[in-house]
Write a protein that holds these residues in place. Structure first.
Motif, mmCIF file in Angstrom:
data_model
loop_
_atom_site.group_PDB
_atom_site.id
_atom_site.type_symbol
_atom_site.label_atom_id
_atom_site.label_comp_id
_atom_site.label_asym_id
_atom_site.label_seq_id
_atom_site.Cartn_x
_atom_site.Cartn_y
_atom_site.Cartn_z
ATOM 1 N N THR B 40 0.833 -1.206 0.000
ATOM 2 C CA THR B 40 0.000 0.000 0.000
ATOM 3 C C THR B 40 0.866 1.254 0.000
ATOM 4 N N ASN B 41 1.910 1.230 0.811
ATOM 5 C CA ASN B 41 2.820 2.377 0.825
ATOM 6 C C ASN B 41 3.516 2.557 -0.513
ATOM 7 N N MET B 42 3.954 1.442 -1.078
ATOM 8 C CA MET B 42 4.703 1.524 -2.328
ATOM 9 C C MET B 42 3.853 2.040 -3.478
ATOM 10 N N THR B 43 2.576 1.770 -3.437
ATOM 11 C CA THR B 43 1.709 2.166 -4.551
ATOM 12 C C THR B 43 0.967 3.468 -4.271
ATOM 13 N N GLY B 44 1.363 4.156 -3.196
ATOM 14 C CA GLY B 44 0.717 5.438 -2.902
ATOM 15 C C GLY B 44 1.097 6.499 -3.920
ATOM 16 N N PHE B 45 0.215 7.456 -4.108
ATOM 17 C CA PHE B 45 0.448 8.559 -5.059
ATOM 18 C C PHE B 45 1.001 8.040 -6.391
ATOM 19 N N ALA B 46 0.285 7.094 -6.958
ATOM 20 C CA ALA B 46 0.715 6.518 -8.240
ATOM 21 C C ALA B 46 -0.517 6.246 -9.097
ATOM 22 N N THR B 47 -1.422 7.223 -9.147
ATOM 23 C CA THR B 47 -2.671 7.013 -9.883
ATOM 24 C C THR B 47 -2.510 7.261 -11.376
ATOM 25 N N SER B 48 -1.814 8.339 -11.703
ATOM 26 C CA SER B 48 -1.722 8.711 -13.114
ATOM 27 C C SER B 48 -0.413 9.446 -13.366
ATOM 28 N N VAL B 49 0.187 9.182 -14.512
ATOM 29 C CA VAL B 49 1.439 9.870 -14.838
ATOM 30 C C VAL B 49 1.205 11.334 -15.190
ATOM 31 N N ILE B 50 -0.042 11.759 -15.145
ATOM 32 C CA ILE B 50 -0.308 13.196 -15.315
ATOM 33 C C ILE B 50 0.488 13.980 -14.272
ATOM 34 N N SER B 51 0.502 13.469 -13.052
ATOM 35 C CA SER B 51 1.243 14.162 -12.001
ATOM 36 C C SER B 51 2.087 13.246 -11.130
ATOM 37 N N CYS B 52 2.014 11.939 -11.353
ATOM 38 C CA CYS B 52 2.782 11.003 -10.523
ATOM 39 C C CYS B 52 3.964 10.467 -11.335
ATOM 40 N N ASP B 53 4.950 9.934 -10.640
ATOM 41 C CA ASP B 53 6.126 9.430 -11.356
ATOM 42 C C ASP B 53 5.863 8.095 -12.046
ATOM 43 N N CYS B 54 4.776 7.422 -11.667
ATOM 44 C CA CYS B 54 4.426 6.160 -12.300
ATOM 45 C C CYS B 54 2.968 5.862 -11.966
ATOM 46 N N GLU B 55 2.459 4.789 -12.530
ATOM 47 C CA GLU B 55 1.134 4.308 -12.150
ATOM 48 C C GLU B 55 1.338 2.932 -11.519
ATOM 49 N N ALA B 56 0.761 2.735 -10.361
ATOM 50 C CA ALA B 56 1.005 1.478 -9.643
ATOM 51 C C ALA B 56 -0.183 1.137 -8.768
ATOM 52 N N ALA B 57 -0.343 -0.148 -8.528
ATOM 53 C CA ALA B 57 -1.406 -0.609 -7.627
ATOM 54 C C ALA B 57 -1.166 -2.062 -7.271
ATOM 55 N N ILE B 58 -1.896 -2.499 -6.296
ATOM 56 C CA ILE B 58 -1.855 -3.915 -5.909
ATOM 57 C C ILE B 58 -2.642 -4.722 -6.936
ATOM 58 N N GLU B 59 -2.043 -5.797 -7.416
ATOM 59 C CA GLU B 59 -2.746 -6.673 -8.351
ATOM 60 C C GLU B 59 -3.586 -7.700 -7.589
ATOM 61 N N ARG B 60 -2.934 -8.392 -6.629
ATOM 62 C CA ARG B 60 -3.654 -9.419 -5.879
ATOM 63 C C ARG B 60 -2.833 -9.863 -4.674
ATOM 64 N N ASN B 92 12.999 3.882 -6.347
ATOM 65 C CA ASN B 92 12.685 4.832 -5.271
ATOM 66 C C ASN B 92 11.629 4.271 -4.331
ATOM 67 N N ARG B 93 10.610 3.709 -4.899
ATOM 68 C CA ARG B 93 9.487 3.248 -4.080
ATOM 69 C C ARG B 93 9.855 1.996 -3.277
ATOM 70 N N ILE B 94 10.594 1.092 -3.908
ATOM 71 C CA ILE B 94 11.032 -0.084 -3.142
ATOM 72 C C ILE B 94 11.979 0.364 -2.029
ATOM 73 N N GLY B 95 12.859 1.288 -2.393
ATOM 74 C CA GLY B 95 13.838 1.756 -1.407
ATOM 75 C C GLY B 95 13.201 2.448 -0.215
ATOM 76 N N GLN B 96 12.164 3.244 -0.467
ATOM 77 C CA GLN B 96 11.572 4.025 0.618
ATOM 78 C C GLN B 96 10.407 3.323 1.303
ATOM 79 N N CYS B 97 9.760 2.414 0.611
ATOM 80 C CA CYS B 97 8.518 1.853 1.167
ATOM 81 C C CYS B 97 8.592 0.360 1.490
ATOM 82 N N VAL B 98 9.494 -0.365 0.855
ATOM 83 C CA VAL B 98 9.564 -1.803 1.109
ATOM 84 C C VAL B 98 10.816 -2.142 1.931
#
Lengths: 280, 308
Positions: B40-60, B92-98
Motif C-alpha cells: 500500500t505504501n509503495m503504490t501510494g500517489f501513483a494514480t496517473s502519470v499526469i502528475s505522478c512518477d508512475c502508475e502502480a497498484a496492488i494486483e492481488r 525509489n518506491r522499493i527503497g523508501q517503502c519496502v
C-alpha cells in the motif's frame, strides 16, 4: 530416454578408469562400438566389454541417453567425468572421481562413493544415496577452483576437505562431514544436516559463500566472529528448494529456525558465513 | 450508436489505451498485514502519470505456497512511460517503502521468458547496504540461475531479487459508469472493480480503482496540462453545450485499467462492464478516447462484450 544397461563382470585387482561410461561418449554409437570403448587398467588398455555385459538401447543424443550400471563397481573410477548431459544410475557403490568436472546431466549412485566425487564440478546434479569419501566437490591439487556450479547431494556421511576451493554451486550432506569442510571456499553454498567436524570454513574468503550447519559443529575456528542470531529470509528459499526440488524432508523443520551467524575467516580477510542452527 | 446489455445502454465506442512499460513485483512479509502495508505504501500517489512518477497498484494477494519464501505475499504492478521511467520509480518506491518496512522481502513477478527487458532494480538497491550487502547466487549450473541481494537492515536482513522483468504494456483501458444516483454509480463501479480483480495481469491504479473526476487533456488555464472531464460532469450538464451526460444520469465514475497486455485489459474491461450493468439504475456505459489520435490501442466496448 534410451536405456543402456551395463552389468559388471569379474573385477580386476586394480581399479579400472572408465570415463567412457558417459552419455556424451556413448550416444550415437553402435552397441558393438560401445563394447569396444577403451578403459584403462593399470598400465594396460582393455575394452569396456571385458568388464561389463552391455545391452540395451543407444540414443542419438547424450540428452536422451540413460546408462544404468546393474551392480556395485567400487573398483571403477571416473564414471561420468566431464559429462554434459543425460543420466547415469549406478545400482551400488562406485569408485573415485565419479562425476568429476561434469557440467550437466544427472548421476545417481544408489550406494556409496569413494573420494573426489564431483571434483571441480561445473553443472548438473549428482546424488549419492550412501556415503561419500574425501574431497567431495573439491579442487584437484594445484587448482584454484573447486566446484563452480551444479549440485551434489549426499545421503550419508562425507570425509575431509569437502568443497575445498568451492566457487559456486551447492553441496548438501544429510549426514556428518569430516574436517576442513569448505576450506578455501570463495562462494557457493554448503548445507550440513549432520555434525560438522573441526576447522569448518578454514580460510574461506566470502563472495556470497556460506556453510549452513543444522546438526551442530564440533569446534568453530576462533577466526570466525559471531554477529547475531536471526531468521534470515534467504534461508527459506534454499530450504524450500531442498525440500521441494531435492526431496530432503528434514529441511522442512528448519524453515523458521533461528541461525547464529558467524563471519570469517578473518585469518585471510574473509567475509564468508557460517550459519549454525540455534538449538531449540 | 449504441447497443444494450442487460437493459443498459452501452455506447459503441472505444477506450484509447497507451503504450507503457509494466512490471510486476511480489512483496512478502512475516504475515499478510505487513505485506499489504508495504504494498500500500509503495503504490501510494501513483494514480496517473499526469502528475505522478508512475502508475502502480496492488494486483492481488499471493498465497504463501506461491511465493519464493513461502510467506504471504502481495503482487504489485508498476507502469512507466519508458524502461528508465519505470525503473526509477520502482527503485525509489522499493527503497523508501519496502526496504523500510519490517520483515519484507521482494521478488520479481515477471519471469525473464515473459519479459521484454530485465531491469537492474535489485542491483541498484544493493548500494543501500553500504558495502556490506551480500550477493546470493542460486542454482548455478543445474536449475535456472537466480540472483538476489541480501542487504543488512537494523531489523534483520532485506532480501531483494537482482533483476525485475518489464514488458511493453497497455495503460488507459477505461469505461464510464453513469448512474441515476451517486450511490448507484458507486455500487456499480465497486462491483466492476471486484470483477476486474479476478482477471490476472491488470491493476486499477486510482483510489479503490475508481476515478470520479475523469480527466481531459488541457484546460482553460495555460499552467494546467489536464483538468476534470467536464463533458461528463452531471453538475454542469445543462451549462455545457457539449455535455455528454445523458438525461437521467446524475453521477459518473470512471474505471481505469492498466495491464501487461492488450488481451488482459480487454478481458478486465469486459468483466467490469458486465458486473456494472447488473446494478439497477445504471443509465449508460461509455468509454473515453481522444478520437484515436493519441493512444496506440483502441479497445472497443463491443469487442469486449463479444459483439453484443
Amino acid at each position: 530416454m534410451e536405456e543402456l544397461r551395463l552389468t559388471p563382470k569379474d573385477a580386476p585387482t586394480i581399479p579400472i578408469e572408465a570415463e567412457v561410461i558417459s552419455p556424451d561418449i556413448i550416444a550415437g554409437k553402435r552397441l558393438q562400438d560401445v563394447k569396444g570403448l577403451t578403459v584403462y587398467v593399470g598400465n594396460t588398455t582393455r575394452t569396456l566389454g571385458d568388464f561389463f555385459d552391455v545391452e540395451g538401447d543407444i540414443a542419438e543424443k547424450a540428452t536422451d541417453q540413460l546408462i544404468v550400471v546393474e551392480g556395485a563397481i567400487p573398483h571403477v573410477k571416473y564414471i561420468g567425468a566431464e559429462m554434459t548431459a543425460g543420466r547415469i544410475v549406478i545400482k551400488g557403490d562406485v569408485g573415485m572421481h565419479v562425476g568429476a568436472q561434469m557440467s550437466g546431466g544427472e548421476i545417481i549412485v544408489e550406494g556409496s562413493a569413494s573420494d573426489w566425487v564431483g571434483a571441480e564440478m561445473k553443472g548438473g546434479l549428482l546424488r549419492i544415496k550412501g556415503n561419500a569419501g574425501n574431497q567431495l566437490g573439491a579442487a584437484y591439487r594445484g587448482s584454484s577452483d573447486g566446484m563452480t556450479g551444479g549440485c551434489i547431494v549426499v545421503g550419508g556421511d562425507v570425509g575431509i576437505e569437502m568443497g575445498a576451493f568451492m566457487r559456486r554451486g551447492m553441496l548438501i550432506v544429510q549426514g556428518d562431514v569430516g574436517p576442513f569442510a569448505g576450506v578455501h571456499m570463495n562462494g557457493g553454498e554448503i548445507f550440513i544436516f549432520g555434525r560438522a567436524a573441526r576447522r569448518v570454513g578454514a580460510e574461506a574468503k566470502g563472495n556470497g559463500g556460506f556453510i549452513a550447519c543444522f546438526g551442530g559443529v564440533e569446534a568453530l575456528l576462533p577466526t570466525y566472529i559471531y554477529d547475531t542470531t536471526y531468521r534470515p529470509t534467504f534461508m527459506k528459499l534454499y530450504l524450500r528448494q531442498l525440500r521441494d526440488e531435492l526431496g530432503i524432508e528434514e529441511a522442512e523443520k528448519f524453515l523458521d529456525a533461528p541461525f547464529k551467524r558467524y563471519r570469517g575467516d578473518i585469518a585471510v580477510g574473509g567475509n564468508s558465513e557460517i550459519l549454525i542452527v540455534e538449538e531449540q | 450508436m449504441s447497443f444494450i446489455v442487460n437493459g443498459v445502454e452501452i455506447e459503441d465506442t472505444f477506450a484509447e489505451g497507451f503504450s507503457m512499460w509494466g512490471s510486476r513485483i511480489i512483496i512478502t512479509a512475516k504475515n499478510r498485514k505487513w505485506a499489504n502495508i508495504a504494498a500500500t505504501n509503495m503504490t501510494g500517489f501513483a494514480t496517473s502519470v499526469i502528475s505522478c512518477d508512475c502508475e502502480a497498484a496492488i494486483e492481488r494477494d499471493v498465497p504463501p505456497e506461491e511465493t519464493p519464501d513461502g510467506r504471504p505475499g502481495t503482487a504489485v504492478m508498476v507502469f512507466g512511460f519508458s524502461r528508465k521511467r519505470l525503473a526509477e520509480p520502482m527503485l525509489n518506491r522499493i527503497g523508501q517503502c519496502v526496504l523500510t518496512c519490517p520483515t519484507t522481502a521482494i521478488y520479481n513477478g515477471l519471469p525473464e521468458e515473459e519479459a521484454d527487458a530485465m531491469l537492474d532494480v535489485g542491483k541498484s538497491m544493493r548500494f543501500f547496504g553500504d558495502g556490506f550487502q551480500v550477493k546470493m547466487r542460486m542454482n548455478d549450473g543445474w536449475l535456472g540461475r537466480r540472483r538476489y541481494w541480501r542487504i543488512p537492515v537494523m531489523e534483520g536482513e532485506f532480501l531483494v531479487e537482482d533483476k525485475f522483468g518489464a514488458k511493453r504494456a497497455v495503460a488507459g483501458g477505461n469505461f464510464l459508469v453513469m448512474g441515476v444516483t451517486e450511490d448507484i454509480a458507486l455500487e456499480a463501479s465497486e462491483r466492476a472493480i471486484d470483477a476486474i480483480h479476478t482477471v490476472p495481469g491488470v491493476i486499477t491504479p486510482f483510489p479503490g480503482g475508481l476515478c470520479r473526476s475523469g480527466s481531459k487533456l488541457g484546460s482553460r488555464y495555460t499552467f494546467l496540462k489536464a483538468s476534470t472531464n467536464t463533458p461528463f460532469c452531471p453538475a454542469i450538464k445543462h451549462t455545457l453545450t457539449d455535455s455528454q451526460v445523458p438525461e437521467g444520469a446524475n453521477s459518473v465514475i470512471e474505471v481505469v485499467i492498466n495491464g501487461l497486455d492488450f488481451d488482459s485489459v480487454k478481458a478486465a474491461m469486459a468483466a467490469g462492464v458486465k458486473a456494472a450493468v447488473e446494478v439497477e439504475g445504471v443509465r449508460k456505459i461509455t468509454a473515453v478516447n481522444f478520437g484515436g489520435k493519441l493512444g496506440k490501442f483502441q479497445i472497443h466496448l463491443k469487442d469486449c462484450l463479444g459483439g453484443a
